[in-house]
Design an enzyme around this catalytic site. Structure first.
Site, short mmCIF file in Angstrom:
data_model
loop_
_atom_site.label_atom_id
_atom_site.label_comp_id
_atom_site.label_asym_id
_atom_site.label_seq_id
_atom_site.Cartn_x
_atom_site.Cartn_y
_atom_site.Cartn_z
N ASP A 17 9.19 -6.04 -15.74
CA ASP A 17 11.15 -6.88 -15.85
C ASP A 17 11.75 -5.65 -15.28
O ASP A 17 11.36 -4.91 -15.27
CB ASP A 17 11.45 -6.87 -16.87
N ILE A 18 11.99 -6.22 -14.23
CA ILE A 18 12.56 -5.11 -12.70
C ILE A 18 13.98 -4.76 -13.42
O ILE A 18 14.79 -3.50 -13.05
CB ILE A 18 13.03 -6.22 -11.51
N ASN A 31 21.67 -14.77 -3.57
CA ASN A 31 22.10 -15.72 -2.61
C ASN A 31 22.88 -15.38 -1.19
O ASN A 31 23.58 -14.10 -1.20
CB ASN A 31 22.26 -16.66 -3.77
N VAL A 40 15.55 -14.01 -10.29
CA VAL A 40 15.99 -12.17 -10.81
C VAL A 40 17.52 -12.06 -10.41
O VAL A 40 18.57 -10.85 -11.25
CB VAL A 40 14.74 -11.54 -9.84
N ASP A 41 17.84 -13.26 -9.28
CA ASP A 41 19.76 -12.43 -9.47
C ASP A 41 20.09 -12.59 -10.15
O ASP A 41 20.70 -12.23 -11.16
CB ASP A 41 19.94 -13.97 -8.47
N SER A 128 12.01 -14.14 -2.56
CA SER A 128 11.83 -16.04 -2.44
C SER A 128 10.63 -16.85 -3.40
O SER A 128 10.52 -17.63 -2.51
CB SER A 128 12.02 -15.96 -0.83
N THR A 129 10.11 -16.05 -3.93
CA THR A 129 9.11 -16.19 -4.48
C THR A 129 9.53 -17.44 -5.54
O THR A 129 7.77 -18.15 -5.90
CB THR A 129 7.35 -15.76 -4.72
N GLY A 130 10.46 -17.03 -5.59
CA GLY A 130 10.58 -17.81 -6.75
C GLY A 130 11.64 -19.51 -7.16
O GLY A 130 10.86 -20.24 -6.55
N TYR A 132 13.08 -20.38 -4.17
CA TYR A 132 13.37 -20.38 -3.12
C TYR A 132 11.34 -20.82 -2.84
O TYR A 132 11.88 -21.20 -1.08
CB TYR A 132 13.69 -19.13 -1.88
#
Length: 191
Positions: A17-18, A31, A40-41, A128-130, A132
């Protein structure tokens, strides 16, 4: 956790978890409006508190957001990191809209900004792998090529000692470990 050394910088990969990472800078897959969001955002804004959004709003007032591939920096609010670099990855549209270039610029510009502020450590999510929907394998390739290429430039203001990729899924973790193992084997073969 797997760790590899590139130049004087250690590059690690692990599942986690970042928002709980301790170090100088975490990277947020933001975004372009810097308005918070999902994935994550959303997790970073939720865990970090309202001061992150307040600083993002100041950036919006100054420059109107953050275009894809670019990066901006804020404080980390209540997170254990010192700063957050917000970068905007590409939305996957099949690969014909320069998504690879834009994604590489996310990593490069984030690292350059981290170097500019004298960071010694930085943690990346899988940008971008989620939501997006950038395919995980090609995204891993772009991310690690961008990072290793920049590290090999041996820039004079690079004080980075530690770069960590914090993967949200075991699939991403495995992809990053495999890529780095192959990279280091190829490097050793050319010595």
């Amino acid at each position: 956790m797997k760790t590899y050394t590139i130049g004087r910088t250690s590059v690690s990969v692990f599942l986690g978890d970042i928002t709980t990472w301790t170090g100088d800078i975490i990277v947020n897959a933001a975004n372009s409006g810097l308005l918070g969001g999902k994935g994550v955002d959303g997790a970073i804004h939720s865990a970090g508190g309202p001061e992150i959004m307040e600083q993002c709003m100041e950036i919006r007032k100054e420059q109107g957001g953050c275009p894809p591939g670019n990066a901006v920096i804020t404080g980390a609010g209540q997170l254990p990191a010192k700063h957050i670099i917000h970068t905007v990855g590409p939305i996957w549209e099949g690969g014909g809209r320069r998504e690879e270039h834009t994604l590489a610029e996310c990593y490069r510009n984030s690292l350059l900004l981290a170097m500019k502020v004298g960071a010694r450590s930085i943690a990346f999510p899988n940008i971008s792998t989620g939501i997006y929907e950038y395919p995980k394998g090609p995204a891993c390739d772009v991310a690690l090529k961008a990072v290793t290429n920049l590290l090999e430039e041996d820039l004079p203001d690079n004080r980075l000692e530690r770069i960590e990729f914090i993967c949200f899924t075991p699939e991403n973790e495995e992809l990053y470990v495999q890529w780095l193992e192959q990279f280091t084997q190829e490097k050793e073969a050319h010595i």
